[in-house]
Design an enzyme around this catalytic site. Structure first.
Site, PDB file in Angstrom:
ATOM      1  N   HIS A  57     -69.921  53.362  29.209  1.00  0.00           N
ATOM      2  CA  HIS A  57     -71.325  53.760  29.266  1.00  0.00           C
ATOM      3  C   HIS A  57     -71.726  53.761  30.738  1.00  0.00           C
ATOM      4  CE1 HIS A  57     -71.421  52.444  25.020  1.00  0.00           C
ATOM      5  NE2 HIS A  57     -72.353  53.380  24.929  1.00  0.00           N
ATOM      6  N   ASP A  60     -72.362  50.371  32.131  1.00  0.00           N
ATOM      7  CA  ASP A  60     -71.217  49.464  32.159  1.00  0.00           C
ATOM      8  C   ASP A  60     -70.594  49.487  33.549  1.00  0.00           C
ATOM      9  OD1 ASP A  60     -71.449  48.724  29.515  1.00  0.00           O
ATOM     10  OD2 ASP A  60     -69.960  50.165  28.808  1.00  0.00           O
TER      11      ASP A  60
END
Length: 157
Positions: A57, A60
């Site tokens: 993501h 992340d």
């Protein structure tokens, strides 16, 4: 029990792991884990076990409050680690669910400023994913990827 090479991951198997599930500083994971593993460490570990790729993501890898300069440094170091470990990024997606601003939805929120922010965040995530010249997945479906990411980040003018 004997060591059977049949079950050892190889790049041809195209095994990839979600960086968030591997221990990065994703918002939820950092709240529940006592030890956070950096994306660079995760890439190294995945390379050591013979993985083909790493999925992520946007947040992340790049913190939501990172400056453009910080983002560029993080992406450059991550790309270098992926190249060194022969990993591809077959899927990168945008996180439009954790931040409290999205409590009423992202693109479906009643507040036009929230919808505009969701659109801007998605475009930034697409730019991040474009760094690897793979396919973009805004809903989590894996994109096809058959070659490692390029060494240089393409620029859009």
């Amino acid at each position: 029990m004997t060591n059977n090479d049949t079950y050892q991951p190889k790049p041809k198997h195209k095994f990839s792991s979600d960086s968030g599930r591997s221990g990065t500083a994703g918002a939820i994971r950092s709240a529940i884990r006592s030890t956070v593993i950096s994306p660079l460490e995760i890439v190294t570990m995945l390379g050591e076990v013979g993985a083909w790729g790493v999925n992520l993501h946007d947040n992340d890898l790049v913190p939501i409050d990172a400056t453009p300069a910080e983002r560029d440094t993080i992406v450059r170091e991550f790309k270098k680690a992926c190249l060194e470990n022969k990993l591809v990024v077959p899927m990168a997606t945008v996180s439009l669910f954790f931040h409290p601003v999205f409590r009423d939805g992202a693109f479906t929120a009643n507040d036009p400023e929230v919808r505009a922010y969701a659109l801007q965040k998605t475009m930034r995530a697409m730019d991040l994913e474009r760094s690897w010249a793979q396919g973009f997945s805004s809903c989590g479906a894996a994109a096809k990827a058959s070659k490692p990411m390029p060494a240089a980040v393409p620029t859009r003018r």
